[in-house]
Write an enzyme that holds these catalytic residues in place. Structure first.
Site, short mmCIF file in Angstrom:
data_model
loop_
_atom_site.label_atom_id
_atom_site.label_comp_id
_atom_site.label_asym_id
_atom_site.label_seq_id
_atom_site.Cartn_x
_atom_site.Cartn_y
_atom_site.Cartn_z
N PHE A 105 58.76 106.94 20.87
CA PHE A 105 59.57 106.20 19.90
C PHE A 105 59.76 104.74 20.28
O PHE A 105 60.07 103.91 19.44
CB PHE A 105 60.94 106.87 19.68
CG PHE A 105 61.71 107.12 20.95
CD1 PHE A 105 62.47 106.11 21.53
CD2 PHE A 105 61.68 108.37 21.55
CE1 PHE A 105 63.18 106.35 22.69
CE2 PHE A 105 62.39 108.61 22.71
CZ PHE A 105 63.15 107.59 23.29
N GLY A 109 57.65 101.87 18.48
CA GLY A 109 58.07 101.34 17.20
C GLY A 109 59.47 100.77 17.20
O GLY A 109 59.95 100.24 16.21
N HIS A 110 60.17 100.88 18.32
CA HIS A 110 61.58 100.44 18.40
C HIS A 110 61.78 99.54 19.60
O HIS A 110 62.38 99.96 20.59
CB HIS A 110 62.51 101.65 18.48
CG HIS A 110 63.92 101.34 18.16
ND1 HIS A 110 64.85 101.00 19.11
CD2 HIS A 110 64.57 101.33 16.98
CE1 HIS A 110 66.03 100.81 18.54
NE2 HIS A 110 65.88 101.01 17.25
N PHE A 111 61.32 98.42 19.67
CA PHE A 111 60.62 97.59 18.71
C PHE A 111 59.33 97.12 19.35
O PHE A 111 59.31 96.89 20.56
CB PHE A 111 61.50 96.39 18.33
CG PHE A 111 62.75 96.80 17.61
CD1 PHE A 111 62.71 97.04 16.24
CD2 PHE A 111 63.94 96.98 18.28
CE1 PHE A 111 63.87 97.40 15.55
CE2 PHE A 111 65.08 97.36 17.60
CZ PHE A 111 65.06 97.58 16.24
N LEU A 138 63.45 98.98 22.92
CA LEU A 138 64.87 99.22 23.15
C LEU A 138 65.18 100.68 22.82
O LEU A 138 64.71 101.21 21.82
CB LEU A 138 65.73 98.32 22.26
CG LEU A 138 65.63 96.82 22.51
CD1 LEU A 138 66.43 96.07 21.44
CD2 LEU A 138 66.12 96.47 23.89
#
Length: 143
Positions: free
Chosen positions: A45, A48-50, A55
Site C-alpha cells: 500500500f 500508492g500512498h504516496f 506515508l
C-alpha cells in the site's frame, strides 16, 4: 518477547498480511497494553500512498490501535475470548501525523468499559515520542 505476550498477540483474528502489531511490550490482560509496529518499505500500500513519498495511512494507525485494544480485551482472565471481535465504532479520533518506512509505531490501548459483547477503549499511536493518533473506539463480538 515472553511466551505469554506472544500467545496474547496470536489471539488477533487477522492474517499476517493485515497485522499492525509486531510486538507486545507490556500487557495487563483485560486492562491495557503497549505494542510496536515497524513500518516496512515493502508494504504494497505504500507504493500508492504516496508515490515517491511513502506515508503510513492514517486509517491504518487506527487499525493498529484497534488490534492492540482487541488483544488486550481478548486476554481478560475473567472473561472468555469473544468470537468475531471487530472494530465497530470510533469517537474523537484525531490524526496528527504519520510514519515513514523504517519508523516504529508505539501503540498504547486501555480498556475503559465492557458490557456484554461490547468493549470500549482509548488508544494512542506515537512515532519518535510524538503522538500521531488518538481515539476512542468500540469493539464488538458476535453474540
Amino acid at each position: 518477547m515472553n511466551d505469554s505476550l506472544r500467545t496474547a498477540l496470536d489471539r488477533l483474528p487477522h492474517g499476517p498480511e493485515f497485522r499492525f502489531v509486531d510486538r507486545l511490550l507490556d500487557l495487563e490482560p483485560g486492562k491495557s497494553g503497549r505494542g510496536e509496529y515497524t513500518v516496512r518499505a515493502d508494504e504494497p500500500f505504500l507504493k500508492g500512498h504516496f508515490p515517491g513519498r511513502p506515508l503510513f495511512p492514517g486509517v491504518l494507525l487506527v487499525e493498529a490501535a484497534a488490534q492492540l485494544a482487541g488483544t488486550v480485551a481478548q486476554c481478560d482472565p475473567k472473561l472468555p475470548p469473544m468470537p468475531g471481535l471487530k472494530l465497530t465504532a470510533l469517537r474523537g479520533v484525531k490524526i496528527f501525523g504519520t510514519a515513514k518506512p523504517g519508523e516504529v509505531l508505539g501503540i498504547q490501548a486501555r480498556i475503559t468499559a465492557r458490557l456484554a459483547q461490547l468493549v470500549q477503549a482509548e488508544a494512542t499511536v506515537s512515532v519518535n515520542g510524538q503522538i500521531v493518533m488518538f481515539g476512542e473506539m468500540t469493539l464488538s463480538g458476535e453474540l
